[in-house]
Scaffold this motif. Structure first.
Motif, mmCIF file in Angstrom:
data_model
loop_
_atom_site.group_PDB
_atom_site.id
_atom_site.type_symbol
_atom_site.label_atom_id
_atom_site.label_comp_id
_atom_site.label_asym_id
_atom_site.label_seq_id
_atom_site.Cartn_x
_atom_site.Cartn_y
_atom_site.Cartn_z
ATOM 1 N N GLN A 1 -1.332 8.253 -2.391
ATOM 2 C CA GLN A 1 -1.450 9.394 -3.316
ATOM 3 C C GLN A 1 -1.386 10.732 -2.606
ATOM 4 O O GLN A 1 -0.847 11.701 -3.127
ATOM 5 C CB GLN A 1 -2.802 9.330 -4.044
ATOM 6 N N GLY A 2 -2.016 10.795 -1.409
ATOM 7 C CA GLY A 2 -2.239 12.100 -0.765
ATOM 8 C C GLY A 2 -0.981 12.656 -0.135
ATOM 9 O O GLY A 2 -0.353 13.573 -0.664
ATOM 10 N N GLY A 3 -0.598 12.107 1.001
ATOM 11 C CA GLY A 3 0.587 12.607 1.667
ATOM 12 C C GLY A 3 0.647 12.177 3.126
ATOM 13 O O GLY A 3 -0.065 11.265 3.543
ATOM 14 N N SER A 56 0.853 -1.196 0.000
ATOM 15 C CA SER A 56 0.000 0.000 0.000
ATOM 16 C C SER A 56 0.883 1.238 0.000
ATOM 17 O O SER A 56 0.529 2.267 -0.582
ATOM 18 C CB SER A 56 -0.897 0.030 1.240
ATOM 19 N N SER A 57 2.015 1.129 0.676
ATOM 20 C CA SER A 57 2.910 2.291 0.789
ATOM 21 C C SER A 57 3.203 2.896 -0.579
ATOM 22 O O SER A 57 3.146 4.116 -0.764
ATOM 23 C CB SER A 57 4.233 1.884 1.453
ATOM 24 N N ALA A 58 3.517 2.033 -1.546
ATOM 25 C CA ALA A 58 3.930 2.539 -2.856
ATOM 26 C C ALA A 58 2.777 3.225 -3.584
ATOM 27 O O ALA A 58 3.003 4.009 -4.502
ATOM 28 C CB ALA A 58 4.472 1.390 -3.702
ATOM 29 N N GLY A 72 2.926 0.297 11.549
ATOM 30 C CA GLY A 72 2.277 0.472 10.255
ATOM 31 C C GLY A 72 0.814 0.072 10.375
ATOM 32 O O GLY A 72 0.230 0.047 11.462
ATOM 33 N N GLU A 73 0.209 -0.255 9.221
ATOM 34 C CA GLU A 73 -1.238 -0.462 9.214
ATOM 35 C C GLU A 73 -1.675 -1.658 10.054
ATOM 36 O O GLU A 73 -2.792 -1.679 10.574
ATOM 37 C CB GLU A 73 -1.732 -0.615 7.767
ATOM 38 N N VAL A 74 -0.806 -2.654 10.227
ATOM 39 C CA VAL A 74 -1.222 -3.849 10.973
ATOM 40 C C VAL A 74 -1.358 -3.575 12.469
ATOM 41 O O VAL A 74 -1.993 -4.337 13.195
ATOM 42 C CB VAL A 74 -0.227 -5.016 10.725
HETATM 43 C C1 LIG Z 1 -4.317 3.456 -2.890
HETATM 44 C C2 LIG Z 1 -3.933 3.886 -1.497
HETATM 45 C C3 LIG Z 1 -3.666 5.232 -1.223
HETATM 46 C C4 LIG Z 1 -3.305 5.629 0.063
HETATM 47 N N1 LIG Z 1 -2.995 6.950 0.298
HETATM 48 C C5 LIG Z 1 -2.571 7.324 1.533
HETATM 49 C C6 LIG Z 1 -2.156 8.664 1.801
HETATM 50 O O1 LIG Z 1 -2.145 9.510 0.927
HETATM 51 N N2 LIG Z 1 -1.760 8.984 3.063
HETATM 52 C C7 LIG Z 1 -1.738 8.068 4.078
HETATM 53 O O2 LIG Z 1 -1.366 8.424 5.204
HETATM 54 N N3 LIG Z 1 -2.096 6.786 3.842
HETATM 55 C C8 LIG Z 1 -2.500 6.394 2.608
HETATM 56 N N4 LIG Z 1 -2.854 5.089 2.391
HETATM 57 C C9 LIG Z 1 -2.653 4.112 3.472
HETATM 58 C C10 LIG Z 1 -1.141 3.832 3.616
HETATM 59 O O3 LIG Z 1 -0.567 3.773 2.328
HETATM 60 C C11 LIG Z 1 -0.890 2.516 4.343
HETATM 61 O O4 LIG Z 1 -1.608 2.468 5.543
HETATM 62 C C12 LIG Z 1 0.607 2.359 4.673
HETATM 63 O O5 LIG Z 1 1.383 2.552 3.520
HETATM 64 C C13 LIG Z 1 0.854 0.989 5.264
HETATM 65 O O6 LIG Z 1 2.245 0.741 5.274
HETATM 66 P P1 LIG Z 1 2.761 -0.644 5.821
HETATM 67 O O7 LIG Z 1 4.233 -0.617 5.696
HETATM 68 O O8 LIG Z 1 2.159 -0.892 7.141
HETATM 69 O O9 LIG Z 1 2.108 -1.731 4.839
HETATM 70 P P2 LIG Z 1 2.405 -2.060 3.235
HETATM 71 O O10 LIG Z 1 3.005 -0.864 2.630
HETATM 72 O O11 LIG Z 1 1.170 -2.580 2.697
HETATM 73 O O12 LIG Z 1 3.511 -3.169 3.343
HETATM 74 C C14 LIG Z 1 3.231 -4.449 3.891
HETATM 75 C C15 LIG Z 1 4.355 -5.397 3.527
HETATM 76 O O13 LIG Z 1 4.248 -6.605 4.279
HETATM 77 C C16 LIG Z 1 4.483 -7.704 3.415
HETATM 78 N N5 LIG Z 1 3.869 -8.892 4.035
HETATM 79 C C17 LIG Z 1 2.595 -9.044 4.467
HETATM 80 N N6 LIG Z 1 2.447 -10.256 5.032
HETATM 81 C C18 LIG Z 1 3.648 -10.875 4.946
HETATM 82 C C19 LIG Z 1 4.132 -12.155 5.343
HETATM 83 N N7 LIG Z 1 3.353 -13.054 5.970
HETATM 84 N N8 LIG Z 1 5.422 -12.471 5.078
HETATM 85 C C20 LIG Z 1 6.237 -11.578 4.442
HETATM 86 N N9 LIG Z 1 5.833 -10.351 4.050
HETATM 87 C C21 LIG Z 1 4.551 -10.021 4.305
HETATM 88 C C22 LIG Z 1 3.878 -7.248 2.112
HETATM 89 O O14 LIG Z 1 4.325 -8.026 1.041
HETATM 90 C C23 LIG Z 1 4.393 -5.816 2.077
HETATM 91 O O15 LIG Z 1 5.741 -5.815 1.656
HETATM 92 C C24 LIG Z 1 -3.227 4.670 1.114
HETATM 93 C C25 LIG Z 1 -3.487 3.336 0.837
HETATM 94 C C26 LIG Z 1 -3.833 2.929 -0.447
HETATM 95 C C27 LIG Z 1 -4.097 1.479 -0.711
#
Ligand SMILES: Cc1cc2nc3c(=O)[nH]c(=O)nc-3n(C[C@H](O)[C@H](O)[C@H](O)COP(=O)(O)OP(=O)(O)OC[C@H]3O[C@@H](n4cnc5c(N)ncnc54)[C@H](O)[C@@H]3O)c2cc1C
Length: 513
Positions: A48-50, A43-45, A360-362
C-alpha cells in the motif's frame, strides 16, 4: 550460454522480486515458477505504502542509509544499507521504464510520501495507496512479452538439485496435476516471499509459508536472522484469512487506538502514543487482547468523512465487512506482516551454495537488522534482481555436471488436514509470536515436530520446518531487540549484538527442527 542444456537460470516466485529477476536476466533463457498465476497471491500486489528512495531535493542516500541503520536496533549491516540506499534512485528509474506509473508532483518530481522513522519524504507511491497493484500490473505485462521467459504458473518448487560439486544443477517442481518435473540450469534464484502464512493472524497471502527457506536449508544454505518477525499492529479484525491491512498512515493522520470502553491504550506506554515504533504498538495491541479486551482504531474525529478519499484501499476493505470508519471505530489485531530473516545472501544475492541465489522477502541481506524500516522491502525487491542477473552472467553459464541427487520424485503424500494447519498457525501466533519465552518456545518446538511427523505432505513438512527454525532462532537469542521480545530476557544485551546465522543441521542437532 544458450548451448547449455535446459535453462540458463530458474527463478522461483511470481511476485515482484521473482518477475524482476526474470526480466533482468534477459535475453537469457529463464524458467519462472510460481504457485499461481504471475502476481496472484503475492505480498507484492498488496503493498500500500510505496518504495523508499532518496529522490527528493532535500534527501540523500546517506540520510536514507542512516534511517535504515537507526530502525534496525543495532543489527543492520551498514555497508549493505549504504549500497541499497545508493542504488535506490536508479532502481526506481529502471522500473519506471517498464511502464510503472508512479504518482508525480510534476514532470520532474515524484509525489513523495513520508512514513514513520524516515527523516525525509522519500516514499515513491502509485495510485495513492495502491503501489503494489501498479508494480505487479506493469511487471506481469513485461514478463508476458518476453519469449525467453518460460512460465510454469501453477508449479510448486520442491527442491534444488545439486551436482557432485554441490553446485546448482536444477530444480524439481510439482505441477497442479500432481506430476513432478526436473528443470535443469546452472543457477536458481529463490524469490518465494515471506512467512506470514505460518501465523494464525497475518496480512500476507496464506501461501506465504517460507517454502524457499526450507528448500534452501535442505540444499545446505545458511539462514540468518530468522527470529525477527515484524507484526503489524493494525490488521482489520474480521472473519477473514488473511486479514486486510490498515496502513500506518491512518494513525499518522491522527486516528486513536482505544479499547471497548474508548480508553486510549497507548497512554502511559510510550511518549509517541499511536506513533510509537511498530513493535511497541503491536505488543500493546497484543497484550490488551490477551486480557480479553478488543482494540479499535478510531478515525472518526481525525479523518471522518474524508476517509474514502484519503484511504481508498482501506475504506474498501472496511466496507466489505460492513464497517464504516467514518462513523464507527475499526476493530484491529496484531498480525504477522514481514520477515526480516531468511536465506543469508551477500551483496550480489548469492547464498553459500554455488549457483543458488535469493532475493525479495525470503532473503536476509542484513539491511533490516532487528526491525525493518518501512518501504525498504519493495526496495530490496527492485534492487537485488539486477545485481543477481549481473552475477549470473559473470558466472558465464557453467556446465551442469553429473547430478548427485534428485528428490521428491515419489508421489505426493496426502495434503495435511485443515486442523493441522490451524494448529500450526495458532501455535506460532501464541508461542512464537509477538511475545516469547523459553518454556513456550520449547513447547512450540516439540508440538511442531509432532505435527510434522503426523503430516508428511511436502507443503506441511516445509511449513513445519520453517516454523521450527524460527522457534529455534528465537530460543537462541536471549535478549529483547527490535521485533524479538523475550519476556524472560526483557532488556537488550550488548553481548547479543550480532546477527544470527544457522543451518538446518544446527537445528536438527538441537532437536528443534
Ligand atoms: C499488505 C501488505 C502491504 C505491504 N506494503 C508495503 C509497502 O508499502 N512497502 C514495502 O516496501 N513493502 C510492503 N510490504 C512488504 C512487501 O510487499 C513484500 O516484502 C514484497 O512484496 C515481497 O516480494 P517478493 O517478490 O519477495 O514476495 P511475494 O510478492 O510474496 O511473491 C512470492 C511468490 O513466490 C511464490 N512461491 C512461494 N513459494 C513457492 C514455491 N515453493 N513454488 C512456486 N512458487 C512459490 C508465491 O506464489 C508468489 O508468487 C507489504 C506487505 C503486505 C503483506
Amino acid at each position: 550460454m544458450n548451448d547449455q542444456p535446459g535453462f540458463d537460470a530458474i527463478v522461483v516466485g511470481g511476485g515482484l522480486a521473482g518477475m524482476l529477476t526474470a526480466l533482468e536476466l534477459q535475453p537469457l533463457r529463464v524458467a519462472l515458477v510460481s504457485y499461481g498465476r504471475l502476481g496472484e497471491s503475492t505480498s507484492s500486489a498488496w503493498a500500500q505504502g510505496g518504495i523508499a528512495a532518496a529522490v527528493g531535493d532535500d534527501d540523500s542516500p546517506a540520510l536514507h542509509a542512516a534511517d535504515t541503520v537507526a530502525a534496525g536496533a543495532g543489527l543492520v549491516e551498514r555497508r549493505v544499507a549504504a549500497r541499497l540506499a545508493a542504488d535506490a534512485p536508479g532502481a526506481i528509474e529502471r522500473i519506471a521504464s517498464l511502464g510503472v506509473r508512479f504518482d508525480r508532483a510534476d514532470a520532474a518530481h515524484y509525489a513523495l510520501g513520508r512514513e514513520a522513522a524516515h527523516s525525509r519524504r522519500r516514499i515513491v507511491r502509485a495510485g495513492g495507496d495502491a503501489i503494489g497493484a501498479e508494480l505487479v500490473r506493469a511487471t506481469v505485462a513485461a514478463v508476458r512479452e518476453r519469449a525467453a521467459i518460460e512460465r510454469f504458473e501453477g508449479g510448486r518448487a520442491l527442491d534444488v538439485v545439486l551436482d557432485d560439486s554441490r553446485h546448482v544443477a536444477g530444480l524439481t517442481l510439482r505441477h497442479v496435476d500432481g506430476t513432478t518435473e526436473m528443470l535443469v540450469a546452472p543457477a536458481a534464484v529463490l524469490a518465494t516471499g515471506g512467512i506470514g502464512g505460518l501465523y494464525r493472524f497475518t496480512t500476507n497471502p496464506t501461501l506465504s509459508r517460507g517454502t524457499g527457506i526450507a528448500i534452501a536449508a535442505r540444499a545446505g544454505a545458511r539462514l540468518a536472522d530468522l527470529e525477527f518477525v515484524q507484526f503489524h499492529p493494525t490488521a482489520l479484525d474480521v472473519p477473514s484469512d488473511p486479514l486486510p491491512l490498515i496502513s500506518e498512515a491512518v494513525r499518522g493522520e491522527g486516528a486513536l487506538l482505544v479499547d471497548e470502553a474508548g480508553e486510549r491504550i497507548m497512554a502511559g506506554v510510550d511518549a509517541a502514543l499511536e506513533l510509537a515504533p511498530r513493535d511497541v504498538v503491536a505488543r500493546r495491541v497484543f497484550a490488551v487482547r490477551q486480557q480479553g479486551r478488543r482494540v479499535f482504531l478510531d478515525a472518526r474525529a481525525a479523518i471522518g468523512d474524508s476517509f474514502p478519499l484519503r484511504f481508498p484501499t482501506v475504506f474498501a476493505a472496511c466496507r466489505r465487512f460492513g464497517i464504516d470508519p467514518r462513523s464507527e471505530p475499526i476493530p484491529v489485531v496484531a498480525a504477522a506482516h514481514y520477515h526480516m530473516g531468511g536465506i543469508a545472501v551477500d551483496l550480489q544475492g548469492r547464498t553459500n551454495v554455488g549457483g543458488l541465489y535469493a532475493c525479495g522477502e525470503v532473503a536476509a541481506t542484513g539491511v533490516h537488522g532487528a526491525n525493518r524500516l518501512a518501504s525498504n522491502s519493495l526496495l530490496e525487491s527492485v534492487v537485488y534482481p539486477e545485481r543477481i542477473a549481473r552475477d549470473v552472467r559473470a558466472a558465464g553459464g557453467r556446465r551442469v555436471g553429473p547430478l548427485s541427487r534428485t528428490r521428491n520424485e515419489a508421489g505426493a503424500a496426502a495434503p495435511a488436514a485443515a486442523a493441522a494447519w490451524e494448529e500450526l498457525r495458532s501455535e506460532m501466533y501464541r508461542n512464537v509470536g509477538v511475545e516469547r519465552d523459553e518454556s513456550r518456545l520449547f513447547a512450540a518446538a516439540a508440538r511442531l515436530a509432532a505435527l510434522a511427523a503426523d503430516n508428511p505432505s511436502e507443503e506441511f513438512r516445509d511449513a513445519a520446518t520453517v516454523a521450527a527454525l524460527i522457534a529455534h532462532a528465537a530460543l537462541l537469542r536471549r535478549e529483547s531487540r527490535g521485533s524479538h521480545i523475550r519476556l524472560d530476557y526483557p532488556g537488550r544485551d550488548d553481548a547479543e549484538r550480532h546477527r544470527s546465522f544457522l543451518s538446518l543441521a544446527d537445528a536438527t542437532l538441537a532437536g528443534t527442527a
